[in-house]
Every structure is written in structure tokens, then in C-alpha cells.
Design a protein around this motif. Structure first.
Motif, PDB file in Angstrom:
ATOM      1  N   HIS A  72       0.851  -1.198   0.000  1.00 29.02           N
ATOM      2  CA  HIS A  72       0.000   0.000   0.000  1.00 29.02           C
ATOM      3  C   HIS A  72       0.881   1.240   0.000  1.00 29.02           C
ATOM      4  N   HIS A  81       1.504   3.861   1.902  1.00 27.90           N
ATOM      5  CA  HIS A  81       1.952   4.677   3.036  1.00 27.90           C
ATOM      6  C   HIS A  81       3.458   4.940   2.966  1.00 27.90           C
ATOM      7  N   HIS A 118       6.258   2.456   3.315  1.00 26.29           N
ATOM      8  CA  HIS A 118       6.202   1.245   2.472  1.00 26.29           C
ATOM      9  C   HIS A 118       6.676   1.473   1.029  1.00 26.29           C
ATOM     10  N   HIS A 174      -7.233  -1.064   5.998  1.00 28.36           N
ATOM     11  CA  HIS A 174      -6.200  -0.133   6.505  1.00 28.36           C
ATOM     12  C   HIS A 174      -6.069   1.034   5.516  1.00 28.36           C
ATOM     13  N   ASP A 206       0.416  -3.960   6.380  1.00 32.49           N
ATOM     14  CA  ASP A 206      -0.127  -3.423   7.635  1.00 32.49           C
ATOM     15  C   ASP A 206      -1.531  -3.963   7.910  1.00 32.49           C
TER      16      ASP A 206
HETATM   17 ZN   LIG Z   1       0.183   1.638   6.500  1.00 33.70          ZN
END
Ligand SMILES: [Zn+2]
Length: 298
Positions: free
Chosen positions: A81, A83, A86, A158, A177
Motif C-alpha cells: 500500500h 503509506h 512502504h 487499513h 499493515d
Molecule cells: Zn500503512
């Protein structure tokens, strides 16, 4: 029953550890309240390898990933994802190895969400709004190399674009996550969604994996019991809300100090976001009604 957290991990920043026959892990030196010990980047396969979640834009971590894979072409850069702990290193890694980037582009995250804050407290790692995969796996799909396969499993919750990746050769799954051994995951509306999250937990549980590899912290080996406890924990929080509303309508700002009285008030802003995610879920299910900021039993 509490969640059987797993937090013990023997590691050194930047060191490549062989953690299973097909998996190596290199941990980035970015510990923090949302990353635990740091971002765990996974290298899958031998000879021709995939790199899962290269991490934040950290030059030392980029060199550590390249050193760990020296002589072995990186053929796939795979993202769970968008974020900021990441995906941002995907671009710099691609510039060095040329591999395509796989994942799911986020839609609808605005610049306002770039740093999610409430009451001045940062809620989670920021969004990497520049993240753009070369190959979209939003609807699932497989990538493979010699002796390894990664199957993308859409797991929104998430974030709306979260993907887990099954490694069928080891009946294992990289959970990003979505499921973490050290903590519950943050569900922050609007990109985070509790209804989707609960469905995604059940989706992973139904697969019967024997090991889960989260991006942060050690692997989860007792998979079914762990996910069951994770689901129970969310259900308990949801039940607390409906029980509290039996004594009359209330706002999140009224409920958080009551339901989280035993929790450090510094965590109340994060608790408020989680409660909002639960409220949206309950309204959608027809169990609550909302009048502005006030919620009541439907
Ligand atoms: Zn995350």
C-alpha cells in the motif's frame, strides 16, 4: 481473550536475514510509533527475486537492499500500500534495478490526507501520494520467478488499495499493515474502512495460511488463533459503542473519554478515528443513525 501479540525479533538494521527457505528480510532504520522496529523489506526467491515494500526513501536502506541482492536480478518491486513507510523507495530502487513496480494505485486520497493528524497528533504514517505502479494488481493477479509465486489478494481496510501477497510455495502470506503481530492496525476514514477491513480479515483467515509476514515486526505462526483474536478485539470495541448508546445519543467526543478512560489521553485522537470507522460501519449496517455528530441506536 487478548490478542496474542508477537514482538520478539533478533535483527540488525540493514542486515539481510534468511527467515525461511524463500524469504530474506532487511529492516530499515526507521523505528517509530507506526513502524515498530522499522520497515521490514522482504526479498523473495533466489537468483531472480522480488522485493516487497522497499520502504521509505532512505539511501542507506536502498544500499542495504542492493547489497543483499547483489548478483541476483530484482525482477519485481511489489507494494502492499501507499503509506510513506512502504512505497516511496520503489522509485529510487527502480532507477537502480529497472524492475517494474506492482501494486494498486490509491484513488481519492487528497493532499489533506498526506499527513493524517487530529488535534495536532499524527495518526499514522503519511500517504505517498506519488505512488503509481507500472502494473496494477487492484483486482488480484500473480507474479512469479524461478521457484516462487506471489498472488495479490485485495485486502482493503487499513487503506483502500491494500494488497496482501500469498507465497503458495510456503503457504505463507505477506500481510503489510493489514495484520501485524505487534499491534492492531490503524483504520482512519475516509481511506480506511472498517466494513472492508473486517471482510479482508475473514478473507485472509479463510485461506488457512501457516505463516503471516507483516511489514513491521516478527512473523505470526499461530495464524487462525491470531486472526480470531484480532476479529474479537474489533467486535468488542463495536459492542462497547452500541452498549454505551443504550443510555442515550452521544458524540464521539463524549464517548471516547468514557470508553477509553483507562488509556492515555494522548491516544484519544487515534481512538476517535477508530471509533469513527466503527460508527460508519454501524450506520451502514443499519444499527446506528447519525444526526450531525450525534449517534443513536437505530
Ligand atoms: Zn500503512
Amino acid at each position: 481473550m487478548g490478542i496474542p501479540y508477537v514482538r520478539q525479533l533478533d535483527f540488525e538494521y540493514g542486515r539481510s536475514d534468511q527467515v525461511s527457505p524463500l524469504i530474506r528480510r532487511v529492516i530499515c532504520n526507521n523505528p517509530g510509533p507506526f513502524t515498530f522496529l522499522g520497515t521490514g523489506t522482504y526479498i523473495v526467491g533466489r537468483g531472480e527475486v522480488a522485493v516487497i515494500d522497499p520502504g521509505p526513501d532512505d539511501p542507506a536502506h536502498l544500499e542495504a537492499i542492493l547489497a543483499a541482492t547483489a548478483g541476483e536480478p530484482i525482477t519485481h518491486i511489489v507494494i502492499t500500500h501507499h503509506h510513506s513507510d512502504h512505497s516511496p523507495l520503489a522509485g529510487p530502487l527502480q532507477a537502480r534495478c529497472g524492475a517494474p513496480i506492482y501494486g494498486c494505485a490509491v484513488v481519492g486520497a487528497s493532499e489533506d490526507d498526506a499527513d493524517i493528524k487530529d488535534g495536532g497528533v499524527k495518526m499514522e504514517a503519511g500517504h505517498d501520494l506519488a505512488f503509481q505502479p507500472d502494473v496494477s494488481l487492484c483486482g488480484g493477479g500473480e507474479v512469479s520467478g524461478p521457484g516462487w509465486t506471489l498472488e495479490a489478494i485485495p485486502t482493503p481496510g487499513h487503506t483502500s488499495n491494500h494488497l496482501c501477497y500469498a507465497l503458495p510455495e510456503e503457504n505463507a502470506c505477506f500481510t503489510g499493515d493489514h495484520i501485524m503481530g505487534w499491534s492492531t492496525t490503524v483504520i482512519t476514514p475516509p481511506d480506511g474502512d472498517m466494513t472492508d477491513y473486517l471482510a479482508s480479515l475473514n478473507r485472509i483467515r479463510a485461506r488457512g495460511f501457516s505463516t503471516l509476514w507483516p511489514t513491521h515486526g516478527p512473523p505470526i505462526r499461530d495464524v487462525d488463533a491470531f486472526i480470531a483474536a484480532y476479529l474479537d478485539h474489533r467486535q468488542e470495541r463495536i459492542d462497547q459503542i452500541t452498549t454505551a448508546l443504550k443510555s442515550g445519543p452521544a458524540r464521539i467526543a463524549d464517548l471516547v473519554p468514557r470508553l477509553y478512560a483507562d488509556v492515555d489521553p494522548k491516544l484519544w485522537p487515534a481512538a476517535s478515528r477508530s471509533m469513527l470507522a466503527a460508527m460508519i460501519h454501524l450506520v451502514r449496517e443499519g444499527r446506528l443513525a447519525a444526526d450531525g455528530e450525534t449517534y443513536r441506536l437505530a
